[in-house]
Design a protein around this motif. Structure first.
Motif, short mmCIF file in Angstrom:
data_model
loop_
_atom_site.label_atom_id
_atom_site.label_comp_id
_atom_site.label_asym_id
_atom_site.label_seq_id
_atom_site.Cartn_x
_atom_site.Cartn_y
_atom_site.Cartn_z
N TYR A 1 0.79 -1.23 0.00
CA TYR A 1 0.00 0.00 0.00
C TYR A 1 0.82 1.29 0.00
O TYR A 1 0.27 2.37 0.09
CB TYR A 1 -0.97 0.04 1.20
N GLU A 2 2.13 1.19 -0.10
CA GLU A 2 2.99 2.37 -0.08
C GLU A 2 3.73 2.53 -1.40
O GLU A 2 4.11 1.53 -2.03
CB GLU A 2 4.03 2.26 1.05
N VAL A 3 3.97 3.78 -1.81
CA VAL A 3 4.78 4.05 -3.00
C VAL A 3 6.24 3.81 -2.62
O VAL A 3 6.78 4.50 -1.75
CB VAL A 3 4.59 5.50 -3.50
N VAL A 4 6.87 2.81 -3.25
CA VAL A 4 8.27 2.51 -2.94
C VAL A 4 9.21 3.06 -4.00
O VAL A 4 10.41 3.20 -3.76
CB VAL A 4 8.52 0.99 -2.75
N LYS A 5 8.65 3.39 -5.16
CA LYS A 5 9.47 3.98 -6.23
C LYS A 5 8.54 4.80 -7.11
O LYS A 5 7.44 4.38 -7.44
CB LYS A 5 10.14 2.87 -7.04
N LYS A 6 9.02 5.98 -7.49
CA LYS A 6 8.24 6.86 -8.37
C LYS A 6 9.22 7.49 -9.36
O LYS A 6 10.28 7.96 -8.97
CB LYS A 6 7.57 7.96 -7.55
N PHE A 7 8.86 7.44 -10.64
CA PHE A 7 9.73 8.04 -11.64
C PHE A 7 8.93 8.52 -12.83
O PHE A 7 7.85 8.03 -13.11
CB PHE A 7 10.84 7.07 -12.08
N LYS A 8 9.48 9.50 -13.50
CA LYS A 8 8.90 10.03 -14.74
C LYS A 8 9.45 9.20 -15.89
O LYS A 8 10.64 8.90 -15.93
CB LYS A 8 9.30 11.50 -14.89
N VAL A 9 8.58 8.81 -16.80
CA VAL A 9 9.04 8.03 -17.95
C VAL A 9 9.79 8.94 -18.90
O VAL A 9 9.64 10.17 -18.87
CB VAL A 9 7.87 7.33 -18.68
N LYS A 10 10.61 8.33 -19.74
CA LYS A 10 11.39 9.09 -20.73
C LYS A 10 11.37 8.31 -22.04
O LYS A 10 11.69 7.12 -22.04
CB LYS A 10 12.82 9.24 -20.22
N PRO A 11 10.96 8.94 -23.14
CA PRO A 11 10.94 8.21 -24.41
C PRO A 11 12.33 7.66 -24.73
O PRO A 11 13.33 8.38 -24.63
CB PRO A 11 10.53 9.27 -25.44
N PRO A 12 12.42 6.38 -25.07
CA PRO A 12 13.72 5.79 -25.38
C PRO A 12 14.32 6.37 -26.65
O PRO A 12 13.60 6.76 -27.57
CB PRO A 12 13.41 4.30 -25.55
N GLU A 13 15.65 6.45 -26.67
CA GLU A 13 16.36 7.00 -27.84
C GLU A 13 16.20 6.11 -29.07
O GLU A 13 16.10 6.61 -30.19
CB GLU A 13 17.86 7.16 -27.53
N THR A 14 16.21 4.79 -28.87
CA THR A 14 15.97 3.86 -29.97
C THR A 14 14.94 2.83 -29.53
O THR A 14 14.88 2.48 -28.34
CB THR A 14 17.26 3.12 -30.41
N VAL A 15 14.16 2.36 -30.48
CA VAL A 15 13.12 1.37 -30.21
C VAL A 15 13.21 0.29 -31.26
O VAL A 15 13.13 0.57 -32.46
CB VAL A 15 11.72 2.03 -30.27
#
Length: 154
Positions: free
Chosen positions: A87-101
């Motif tokens: 029930y707790e946020v253990v990790k939070k991050f903003k996504v970033k578009p990958p340079e190559t796909v």
């Protein structure tokens, strides 16, 4: 008297927040979420002080893999991912578009070598611009803009 809808917290799983309004279902589709078995909450057009309106997805019991986070970033580069444990946020991050796909975006050019069934060539796209994301096919040079990306993700 104020009426407020309370949404139950998830015990373990992932919350994807700050999704552009109307894009939640695109993300559900590209993550192959099983709507008949998985416990999922989808909130669409929720008021947001930061974005005006936004979508939110909560998926109980699912932790996103790196390639899934990349897919989210392609469709919703403003999104944040919250990993929930007990029930707790253990990790939070903003996504970033990958340079190559590689192998994720289908080239919209029917004449591209990656669409030739006789010669199986895995797609490869390079990020040209990230606001909004624009990807370029490394084989035929076709540009794919952000609004087309949800329909081209495999």
């Amino acid at each position: 008297m104020s009426k407020e809808l309370k949404v139950k917290k998830i015990r373990n799983g992932t919350v994807i927040d700050h999704i552009p309004p109307g894009r939640a279902m695109d993300i559900i589709k590209i993550l192959n979420v099983n709507m008949e078995e998985d416990t999922v909450l989808i909130a669409v057009n929720v008021d947001s002080s930061k974005m005006g309106k936004k979508d939110i997805i909560k998926i109980e019991g699912k932790l996103l893999e790196r390639d899934e986070v990349d897919k989210v970033a392609i469709v919703a580069p403003e999104a944040t991912v919250n990993i929930i444990k007990d029930y707790e946020v253990v990790k939070k991050f903003k996504v970033k578009p990958p340079e190559t796909v590689e192998g994720v975006i289908k080239c919209p050019n029917p004449n591209c070598i990656t669409n030739d069934e006789r010669e199986p060539v895995r797609t490869r796209f390079v990020l040209e611009s990230d606001d909004p994301p624009v990807y370029r096919c490394e084989y035929c040079e076709r540009l794919v803009e952000a609004d087309r990306l949800p329909d081209l993700i495999r």
